[in-house]
Design a protein around this motif. Structure first.
Motif, PDB file in Angstrom:
ATOM      1  N   THR A  16      42.135  48.695  46.154  1.00  8.62           N
ATOM      2  CA  THR A  16      43.167  47.717  45.788  1.00  8.62           C
ATOM      3  C   THR A  16      43.542  47.866  44.314  1.00  8.62           C
ATOM      4  O   THR A  16      44.728  47.855  43.959  1.00  8.62           O
ATOM      5  CB  THR A  16      42.645  46.283  46.037  1.00  8.62           C
ATOM      6  OG1 THR A  16      42.001  46.257  47.309  1.00  8.62           O
ATOM      7  CG2 THR A  16      43.750  45.274  46.031  1.00  8.62           C
ATOM      8  N   ALA A  17      42.536  48.042  43.447  1.00  7.28           N
ATOM      9  CA  ALA A  17      42.814  48.098  42.006  1.00  7.28           C
ATOM     10  C   ALA A  17      43.667  49.318  41.660  1.00  7.28           C
ATOM     11  O   ALA A  17      44.652  49.205  40.918  1.00  7.28           O
ATOM     12  CB  ALA A  17      41.500  48.129  41.227  1.00  7.28           C
ATOM     13  N   GLY A  18      43.288  50.482  42.193  1.00  5.85           N
ATOM     14  CA  GLY A  18      44.013  51.704  41.864  1.00  5.85           C
ATOM     15  C   GLY A  18      45.470  51.624  42.270  1.00  5.85           C
ATOM     16  O   GLY A  18      46.375  51.946  41.476  1.00  5.85           O
ATOM     17  N   TRP A  19      45.709  51.152  43.495  1.00  2.00           N
ATOM     18  CA  TRP A  19      47.104  51.138  43.951  1.00  2.00           C
ATOM     19  C   TRP A  19      47.909  50.019  43.304  1.00  2.00           C
ATOM     20  O   TRP A  19      49.123  50.149  43.103  1.00  2.00           O
ATOM     21  CB  TRP A  19      47.176  51.122  45.485  1.00  2.00           C
ATOM     22  CG  TRP A  19      46.819  52.476  46.030  1.00  2.00           C
ATOM     23  CD1 TRP A  19      45.730  52.812  46.776  1.00  2.00           C
ATOM     24  CD2 TRP A  19      47.535  53.714  45.810  1.00  2.00           C
ATOM     25  NE1 TRP A  19      45.712  54.167  47.046  1.00  2.00           N
ATOM     26  CE2 TRP A  19      46.813  54.743  46.461  1.00  2.00           C
ATOM     27  CE3 TRP A  19      48.702  54.052  45.122  1.00  2.00           C
ATOM     28  CZ2 TRP A  19      47.229  56.083  46.441  1.00  2.00           C
ATOM     29  CZ3 TRP A  19      49.125  55.386  45.109  1.00  2.00           C
ATOM     30  CH2 TRP A  19      48.390  56.375  45.770  1.00  2.00           C
ATOM     31  N   GLY A  50      38.166  42.667  49.746  1.00  5.75           N
ATOM     32  CA  GLY A  50      38.871  41.658  48.934  1.00  5.75           C
ATOM     33  C   GLY A  50      40.018  41.064  49.726  1.00  5.75           C
ATOM     34  O   GLY A  50      41.092  41.646  49.798  1.00  5.75           O
ATOM     35  N   GLU A  51      39.783  39.902  50.336  1.00  6.45           N
ATOM     36  CA  GLU A  51      40.759  39.414  51.314  1.00  6.45           C
ATOM     37  C   GLU A  51      41.400  38.077  50.961  1.00  6.45           C
ATOM     38  O   GLU A  51      42.341  37.673  51.602  1.00  6.45           O
ATOM     39  CB  GLU A  51      40.082  39.318  52.683  1.00  6.45           C
ATOM     40  CG  GLU A  51      39.583  40.690  53.133  1.00  6.45           C
ATOM     41  CD  GLU A  51      39.109  40.746  54.557  1.00  6.45           C
ATOM     42  OE1 GLU A  51      38.555  39.748  55.025  1.00  6.45           O
ATOM     43  OE2 GLU A  51      39.297  41.799  55.191  1.00  6.45           O
ATOM     44  N   PRO A 340      32.932  36.406  44.906  1.00  6.86           N
ATOM     45  CA  PRO A 340      34.307  36.031  45.241  1.00  6.86           C
ATOM     46  C   PRO A 340      34.510  34.553  45.614  1.00  6.86           C
ATOM     47  O   PRO A 340      35.381  34.226  46.410  1.00  6.86           O
ATOM     48  CB  PRO A 340      34.612  36.943  46.433  1.00  6.86           C
ATOM     49  CG  PRO A 340      33.288  37.228  47.050  1.00  6.86           C
ATOM     50  CD  PRO A 340      32.286  37.233  45.948  1.00  6.86           C
ATOM     51  N   LEU A 341      33.734  33.661  45.014  1.00 10.09           N
ATOM     52  CA  LEU A 341      33.789  32.240  45.378  1.00 10.09           C
ATOM     53  C   LEU A 341      35.152  31.612  45.089  1.00 10.09           C
ATOM     54  O   LEU A 341      35.602  30.726  45.806  1.00 10.09           O
ATOM     55  CB  LEU A 341      32.685  31.499  44.591  1.00 10.09           C
ATOM     56  CG  LEU A 341      32.425  30.057  44.959  1.00 10.09           C
ATOM     57  CD1 LEU A 341      32.107  29.899  46.433  1.00 10.09           C
ATOM     58  CD2 LEU A 341      31.279  29.490  44.114  1.00 10.09           C
ATOM     59  N   GLU A 342      35.810  32.046  44.017  1.00 10.86           N
ATOM     60  CA  GLU A 342      37.141  31.507  43.689  1.00 10.86           C
ATOM     61  C   GLU A 342      38.192  32.612  43.715  1.00 10.86           C
ATOM     62  O   GLU A 342      39.230  32.509  43.073  1.00 10.86           O
ATOM     63  CB  GLU A 342      37.106  30.801  42.328  1.00 10.86           C
ATOM     64  CG  GLU A 342      36.420  29.431  42.365  1.00 10.86           C
ATOM     65  CD  GLU A 342      37.303  28.322  42.969  1.00 10.86           C
ATOM     66  OE1 GLU A 342      38.496  28.566  43.239  1.00 10.86           O
ATOM     67  OE2 GLU A 342      36.765  27.215  43.166  1.00 10.86           O
ATOM     68  N   SER A 343      37.901  33.695  44.445  1.00 10.25           N
ATOM     69  CA  SER A 343      38.881  34.778  44.668  1.00 10.25           C
ATOM     70  C   SER A 343      39.481  35.287  43.352  1.00 10.25           C
ATOM     71  O   SER A 343      40.706  35.428  43.233  1.00 10.25           O
ATOM     72  CB  SER A 343      40.017  34.295  45.583  1.00 10.25           C
ATOM     73  OG  SER A 343      39.521  33.543  46.640  1.00 10.25           O
ATOM     74  N   THR A 344      38.628  35.593  42.395  1.00  9.26           N
ATOM     75  CA  THR A 344      39.123  35.959  41.065  1.00  9.26           C
ATOM     76  C   THR A 344      39.276  37.468  40.854  1.00  9.26           C
ATOM     77  O   THR A 344      39.941  37.875  39.897  1.00  9.26           O
ATOM     78  CB  THR A 344      38.185  35.400  39.981  1.00  9.26           C
ATOM     79  OG1 THR A 344      36.826  35.582  40.382  1.00  9.26           O
ATOM     80  CG2 THR A 344      38.442  33.933  39.738  1.00  9.26           C
ATOM     81  N   SER A 345      38.658  38.301  41.713  1.00  2.65           N
ATOM     82  CA  SER A 345      38.618  39.739  41.393  1.00  2.65           C
ATOM     83  C   SER A 345      39.994  40.401  41.409  1.00  2.65           C
ATOM     84  O   SER A 345      40.341  41.136  40.476  1.00  2.65           O
ATOM     85  CB  SER A 345      37.706  40.483  42.354  1.00  2.65           C
ATOM     86  OG  SER A 345      36.380  40.162  42.101  1.00  2.65           O
ATOM     87  N   ILE A 346      40.752  40.160  42.483  1.00  2.00           N
ATOM     88  CA  ILE A 346      42.072  40.801  42.551  1.00  2.00           C
ATOM     89  C   ILE A 346      42.950  40.249  41.427  1.00  2.00           C
ATOM     90  O   ILE A 346      43.716  40.977  40.794  1.00  2.00           O
ATOM     91  CB  ILE A 346      42.696  40.609  43.949  1.00  2.00           C
ATOM     92  CG1 ILE A 346      41.872  41.418  44.964  1.00  2.00           C
ATOM     93  CG2 ILE A 346      44.155  41.030  43.973  1.00  2.00           C
ATOM     94  CD1 ILE A 346      42.220  41.171  46.412  1.00  2.00           C
ATOM     95  N   HIS A 347      42.776  38.960  41.151  1.00  2.00           N
ATOM     96  CA  HIS A 347      43.538  38.391  40.043  1.00  2.00           C
ATOM     97  C   HIS A 347      43.163  39.049  38.712  1.00  2.00           C
ATOM     98  O   HIS A 347      44.029  39.270  37.854  1.00  2.00           O
ATOM     99  CB  HIS A 347      43.334  36.876  39.954  1.00  2.00           C
ATOM    100  CG  HIS A 347      44.107  36.293  38.819  1.00  2.00           C
ATOM    101  ND1 HIS A 347      45.475  36.148  38.861  1.00  2.00           N
ATOM    102  CD2 HIS A 347      43.719  35.903  37.584  1.00  2.00           C
ATOM    103  CE1 HIS A 347      45.901  35.681  37.707  1.00  2.00           C
ATOM    104  NE2 HIS A 347      44.859  35.517  36.915  1.00  2.00           N
TER     105      HIS A 347
END
Ligand SMILES: Cc1cc2nc3c(=O)[nH]c(=O)nc-3n(C[C@H](O)[C@H](O)[C@H](O)COP(=O)(O)OP(=O)(O)OC[C@H]3O[C@@H](n4cnc5c(N)ncnc54)[C@H](O)[C@@H]3O)c2cc1C
Length: 501
Positions: A16-19, A50-51, A340-347
């Protein structure tokens, strides 16, 4: 373009990060002649879990000009109106961290201060009575934000749940259409210049890829930032001891709820993320308190028969000491990890990219510019860490060693100060620009049963009889929107039909 401009970028990693990086950089640099190449290994998989996202995901998708009517069906996405936490304060207890506005500001005082006064006056307000997102979530319905309509719809916010593998595929097509070159090769190592900068990437089987700027999206291994440049890792296990996850999909047992569920377990917590075609589940746990076999038994007894073997992932909470080193910027899991409790990684990928654009280098790579980037991102990581830690440190649970340990562990100073401030007067003092505003903090404090000693004295300047009369009106307005809204399932079906047409 100056003659010191970045002429080429190499991105390592096609998760996800790369793209995401490929999409935003190709969008921003179009017309500059800067060549972007993404290299991804055919043999090293992506994390692919990461969903769940948070509302700013829509800003990102808009920025890279993604058509939502194409994206939502292609990624099996559903809508998310917030997170429902079960069993965190005590077994059997539930609370919401919904998105969007809460009540209305009265005489310029934020509504959560009014809420505190209402409770002090003997009323029994609950957060979902004044949050449209929570009320819709509880009813399994969906509405879309509408800034043109005064009332609760104007302040509604949403995010998405999606299939991470399908997202990477969608973004890959999107980036390739914008001229990003994709190399399906494994990077064997990074070759360094005498000054420690990366000169080129040696590819397994022969050949090299050289660029001015390198983006490390290689996942937990941090192929460039750690293995080549030795950035170092700040380990936060003492605060966030969960270091494993078991992920397993299940079939739907009913209509998909428009929210993420986070259920506290014996030695961690479990996510439940509804997608269109399946439900994503996973148990995030601490190996210091439960072994993998017992964790798997606990997960399976909660979710039932999975559609695939549970997949185990290991990680260490924390962040790279420097996320940008010399001519390499790490994004995604290569830069650090928070559960990922507050879904912060993709953000954090989005945020790292926006900050990279704000600090975009030339080939001189000014060290003060790099330091400014690292400071900004480190601060962001730390505020998210504290916010996640808040979900644990005030629990009333003492039924397992894991939960007893959560209230015994010392807190980072900044979190201890926020806790003290809130307990004294219901304030948080989140800084302008912080992702989790005073309102988000309020929801967790309130949900975890932390009640301030005093409320904001300025609330007393309002006529409380009038305020008291407004409260049921607010709840009624929310109920009216909920009653008119379609079910989440029907709303999704309408999007899929529209897209097919
Ligand atoms: C259990 C768990 C649950 C999560 N849930 C959420 C969530 O709900 N919400 C959220 O926002 N985030 C979540 N995340 C985080 C999210 O999954 C990641 O932030 C996101 O997927 C980005 O991952 P990535 O692209 O950095 O790494 P990865 O997906 O690991 O991708 C790494 C890429 O690097 C490539 N690569 C590695 N080494 C080489 C090499 N030598 N040569 C070439 N290529 C190489 C691989 O082929 C792969 O393409 C979760 C993470 C975990 C572990």
């Amino acid at each position: 373009m100056s003659d010191r401009s970045i002429r080429s970028i190499a991105i390592v990693g096609g998760g996800t990060a790369g793209w995401m990086a490929a999409c935003l950089l190709s969008q921003t640099l179009r017309g500059t002649g800067c060549a972007i190449t993404l290299v991804e290994s055919p043999d090293i998989g992506t994390v692919g879990v990461g969903e769940a996202t948070i509302p700013p995901i829509f800003d990102f998708l808009k920025l890279i000009e993604v058509d939502l009517d194409a994206f939502i069906p292609a990624t099996q996405a559903t809508f998310k109106l917030g997170i429902k936490f079960d069993d965190w304060r005590a077994i059997g207890d539930s609370y919401w961290h919904p998105f969007g506005t809460f009540g209305v500001s009265i005489d310029r005082r934020p509504f959560h201060h009014v809420f505190h006064k209402a409770r002090a006056q003997g009323l029994d307000p609950t957060a979902p009575q004044f949050s449209l997102a929570a009320a819709l979530g509880d009813a399994g319905r969906l509405a879309h934000p509408d800034p043109r309509v005064p009332g609760p719809l104007a302040g509604l916010r949403q995010a998405l749940h999606f299939d991470a593998v399908l997202v990477a595929r969608f973004l890959r097509d999107h980036a390739e259409r914008r001229g990003v070159r994709r190399l399906e090769r494994e990077v064997a190592e990074a070759k360094l210049r005498d000054d420690g900068f990366i000169e080129a990437l040696a590819l397994k089987g022969g050949g090299e890829l050289a660029a001015d700027l390198y983006i490390d999206c290689s996942g937990f291994r941090g192929l460039l930032i750690e293995q080549a440049l030795g950035a170092g890792y700040e380990d936060w296990t003492r605060w966030l001891p969960c270091d494993r996850a078991l992920a397993a999909p299940t079939a739907h047992a009913g209509p998909p709820p428009p929210y993420t569920q986070a259920v506290a377990m014996d030695a961690g917590w479990r996510w439940r993320i509804p997608l269109q075609h399946r439900v994503g589940n996973g148990y995030v746990y601490s190996s210091a308190f439960i072994d993998d076999g017992a964790a798997q038994d606990e997960l399976l007894s909660a979710i039932g028969q999975p559609l695939a073997e549970p997949r185990k992932l290991s990680f260490t909470a924390g962040r790279r000491k420097t996320m940008w080193s010399r001519n390499c910027v790490a994004l995604g899991l290569a830069s650090g990890f928070l559960e990922p409790l507050e879904s912060t990684s993709i953000h954090l990928v989005c945020s790292g990219l926006y900050k990279l654009l704000d600090h975009f280098p030339d080939r001189d790579f000014a060290s003060v510019n790099i330091a400014a980037y690292n400071r900004a991102l480190a601060d962001e990581y730390e505020t998210y860490r504290d916010f996640i830690l808040l979900h644990y440190c005030v629990t009333a649970r003492d039924d397992t060693a894991f939960w007893r340990d959560r209230t015994a562990a010392p807190l980072p100073d900044r979190l201890a100060e926020r806790l003290e401030l809130y307990r004294a007067c219901g304030r948080v003092d989140a800084k302008p620009g912080e992702l989790f505003t005073d309102l988000s903090w309020f929801y967790i404090f309130e949900g975890m049963g932390v009640t301030p000693k005093a409320y904001d004295p300025l609330v007393d300047a309002s006529n409380f009889q009038q305020v008291r009369a407004v409260l049921p009106e607010l709840t009624a307005r929310i109920a009216a929107v909920v009653a008119q809204s379609p079910t989440h399932e029907a709303a999704l079906a309408a999007i899929v039909r529209r897209s097919a047409a």
